[in-house]
Design a protein around this motif. Structure first.
Motif, mmCIF file in Angstrom:
data_model
loop_
_atom_site.group_PDB
_atom_site.id
_atom_site.type_symbol
_atom_site.label_atom_id
_atom_site.label_comp_id
_atom_site.label_asym_id
_atom_site.label_seq_id
_atom_site.Cartn_x
_atom_site.Cartn_y
_atom_site.Cartn_z
ATOM 1 N N ILE A 4 49.619 19.119 -3.445
ATOM 2 C CA ILE A 4 50.563 18.548 -4.411
ATOM 3 C C ILE A 4 49.829 17.634 -5.385
ATOM 4 C CG2 ILE A 4 52.538 16.996 -4.646
ATOM 5 C CD1 ILE A 4 53.628 18.190 -2.068
ATOM 6 N N GLY A 5 48.912 16.829 -4.891
ATOM 7 C CA GLY A 5 48.105 15.968 -5.767
ATOM 8 C C GLY A 5 47.294 16.785 -6.750
ATOM 9 N N LEU A 6 46.685 17.861 -6.255
ATOM 10 C CA LEU A 6 45.906 18.738 -7.139
ATOM 11 C C LEU A 6 46.792 19.358 -8.211
ATOM 12 C CD1 LEU A 6 43.123 20.063 -7.622
ATOM 13 C CD2 LEU A 6 43.912 21.944 -6.187
ATOM 14 N N LEU A 7 47.983 19.815 -7.841
ATOM 15 C CA LEU A 7 48.907 20.410 -8.815
ATOM 16 C C LEU A 7 49.359 19.384 -9.859
ATOM 17 C CD1 LEU A 7 51.121 22.701 -6.538
ATOM 18 C CD2 LEU A 7 49.400 23.399 -8.207
ATOM 19 N N VAL A 8 49.650 18.172 -9.406
ATOM 20 C CA VAL A 8 50.095 17.127 -10.345
ATOM 21 C C VAL A 8 48.991 16.789 -11.337
ATOM 22 C CG1 VAL A 8 50.732 14.691 -10.501
ATOM 23 C CG2 VAL A 8 51.849 16.154 -8.829
ATOM 24 N N PHE A 9 47.778 16.563 -10.841
ATOM 25 C CA PHE A 9 46.685 16.205 -11.744
ATOM 26 C C PHE A 9 46.257 17.371 -12.625
ATOM 27 C CE2 PHE A 9 46.149 12.681 -8.700
ATOM 28 C CZ PHE A 9 46.214 11.632 -9.618
ATOM 29 N N THR A 10 46.327 18.588 -12.125
ATOM 30 C CA THR A 10 46.022 19.759 -12.943
ATOM 31 C C THR A 10 47.048 19.914 -14.064
ATOM 32 O OG1 THR A 10 45.040 20.848 -11.022
ATOM 33 C CG2 THR A 10 45.611 22.245 -12.902
#
Length: 77
Positions: A4-10
């Motif tokens: 989820i963190g990766l998706l948000v920052f991406t």
């Protein structure tokens, strides 16, 4: 949580790149000219206005009726 963190920052990164691209795209020619050392042309609205007024004055002068003495001289010649 990492996914989820990766998706948000991406997503935030993609959005920021898109906003920067939309801001730069309309001015890319100007940016390249400045990058290569060619300065912008000066913005001179008064010069443009004066040129347009001169053009209008010449058209008015050219369409004005020819005075009679000059018309007679042209007819004689």
């Amino acid at each position: 949580m990492a996914v989820i963190g990766l998706l948000v920052f991406t997503g935030a990164f993609a959005l920021s790149v898109a906003v920067i691209a939309m801001a730069v795209a309309p001015q890319w020619r100007r940016i390249l000219r400045l990058a290569f050392g060619r300065p912008d042309e000066a913005f001179t609205p008064l010069r443009t206005l004066a040129h347009a007024e001169r053009r209008i004055a010449v058209r008015r002068w050219a369409s004005a009726p020819i005075p009679a003495p000059i018309r007679r001289l042209r007819e004689v010649a």
